[in-house]
Scaffold this motif. Structure first.
Motif, mmCIF file in Angstrom:
data_model
loop_
_atom_site.group_PDB
_atom_site.id
_atom_site.type_symbol
_atom_site.label_atom_id
_atom_site.label_comp_id
_atom_site.label_asym_id
_atom_site.label_seq_id
_atom_site.Cartn_x
_atom_site.Cartn_y
_atom_site.Cartn_z
ATOM 1 N N ARG A 59 -36.052 -6.394 7.482
ATOM 2 C CA ARG A 59 -34.881 -6.267 8.349
ATOM 3 C C ARG A 59 -34.195 -4.945 8.065
ATOM 4 O O ARG A 59 -33.756 -4.696 6.948
ATOM 5 C CB ARG A 59 -33.880 -7.405 8.137
ATOM 6 N N ALA A 74 -30.046 -14.577 5.066
ATOM 7 C CA ALA A 74 -30.418 -15.600 6.049
ATOM 8 C C ALA A 74 -31.884 -15.478 6.433
ATOM 9 O O ALA A 74 -32.593 -16.493 6.558
ATOM 10 C CB ALA A 74 -29.528 -15.468 7.286
ATOM 11 N N LEU A 75 -32.365 -14.249 6.628
ATOM 12 C CA LEU A 75 -33.771 -14.044 6.971
ATOM 13 C C LEU A 75 -34.679 -14.563 5.866
ATOM 14 O O LEU A 75 -35.686 -15.234 6.139
ATOM 15 C CB LEU A 75 -34.041 -12.554 7.214
ATOM 16 N N GLU A 77 -34.038 -16.854 3.593
ATOM 17 C CA GLU A 77 -33.958 -18.318 3.509
ATOM 18 C C GLU A 77 -34.720 -18.992 4.646
ATOM 19 O O GLU A 77 -35.409 -20.007 4.442
ATOM 20 C CB GLU A 77 -32.497 -18.746 3.500
ATOM 21 N N GLU A 78 -34.602 -18.435 5.857
ATOM 22 C CA GLU A 78 -35.259 -19.032 7.013
ATOM 23 C C GLU A 78 -36.773 -18.789 6.985
ATOM 24 O O GLU A 78 -37.557 -19.684 7.296
ATOM 25 C CB GLU A 78 -34.669 -18.452 8.297
ATOM 26 N N THR A 79 -37.173 -17.585 6.592
ATOM 27 C CA THR A 79 -38.593 -17.242 6.603
ATOM 28 C C THR A 79 -39.360 -17.977 5.522
ATOM 29 O O THR A 79 -40.489 -18.442 5.738
ATOM 30 C CB THR A 79 -38.775 -15.726 6.427
ATOM 31 N N ASP A 81 -38.104 -20.596 3.603
ATOM 32 C CA ASP A 81 -37.683 -21.986 3.437
ATOM 33 C C ASP A 81 -37.183 -22.281 2.027
ATOM 34 O O ASP A 81 -37.625 -23.226 1.366
ATOM 35 C CB ASP A 81 -38.832 -22.932 3.788
#
Length: 266
Positions: A59, A74-75, A77-79, A81
């Motif tokens: 990012r 956030a990226l 954590e989301e990517t 998991d």
């Protein structure tokens, strides 16, 4: 800390130490988000790393901007998991020669110091709650023994070291590990792409020890994290310089004055 399975963020990772650090983390089995202001170079680095390591995302953003820091987290954590385990605050800038101007001072403090502070603000409370987390600060030998030529760089790198020390002292007993990287010359754009006014700073570095590869420095970081060592000194002679400085400050000041005059006149 063993890096296998850990979720990591590395800033200033389009090239140089940051890209090498990201690759070294991936080699250890970590999952990594890389970030940098230069979006095109960052994406090229992500593509290169993804060819051999699948667990990498990118990012573009400003490492000193709280909104961009939140987006990196956030990226990750989301990517991947899971929560962020490691934050490598590696982004940094050089500085103008002599006393510089207000804009240069503000930019240097923002990137070299406040980027670290804001990342810690975002992550440390959660790490304390979980009982585990790792903050890696890229400072510089200039944060221990000063940098001839650039007041902004020398001052802000001292501040980066001090903040890392404070983090370790304050949160080290609560599961937060801290390592502070303080190299001298490394073969990166920060050393090689300098203005004419910064030549003294460049020569002060290159005449004081070998210029190391980013890959060697990154491996030193991995080794230090495994041992949970605070101070990372890829150039061993920096420790001798630091001991000489603290043993006799006046003698050290005089020696640095003579070295500065030598660099300016030759």
């Amino acid at each position: 800390m063993e890096l296998a399975g850990k979720v990591c963020i590395v800033t200033g990772a389009a090239g140089g130490i940051g890209a090498a650090m990201a690759e070294a983390f991936l080699d250890q089995g970590a999952k990594v988000v890389i970030s940098d202001l230069d979006g095109d170079r960052l994406e090229a680095t992500r593509e290169r790393l993804a060819q051999t390591h699948g667990a990498v995302a990118a990012r573009a953003g400003n490492a000193a901007d709280p909104a961009d820091i939140a987006a990196m987290i956030a990226l990750a954590e989301e990517t991947f998991d899971g929560p962020v385990d490691v934050y490598a605050a590696n982004a940094g800038i050089g500085g103008g020669a002599d006393l510089a101007d207000e804009a240069a001072w503000a930019a240097s403090f923002d990137v070299n110091v406040m980027a670290h502070v804001r990342a810690a603000q975002a992550l440390v409370p959660g790490w304390v709650e979980r009982g585990e987390g790792y903050f890696v600060s890229t400072a510089s030998a200039a944060g221990l023994i000063t940098q001839l030529g650039s007041a902004t760089y020398a001052t802000t790198k001292h501040a980066a070291v001090a903040f890392s020390e404070w983090l370790a002292v304050t949160y080290g007993t609560k599961g937060v590990r801290v390592s502070c990287l303080c190299p001298m010359g490394v073969d990166t754009a920060l050393l090689t792409d300098v203005s004419e006014g910064s030549r003294v700073a460049q020569r002060a570095v290159t005449e004081s020890g070998p210029v190391l590869s980013p890959e060697q420095v990154a491996q030193d970081v991995v080794d230090a994290m495994r041992a949970e060592t605070f101070l990372i000194l890829p150039h061993a002679n920096v420790l001798d310089m630091l001991r000489g400085k603290t043993a006799d400050y006046d003698r050290w000041i005089s020696g640095m004055q003579r070295f500065g005059e030598h660099l300016a006149s030759s």
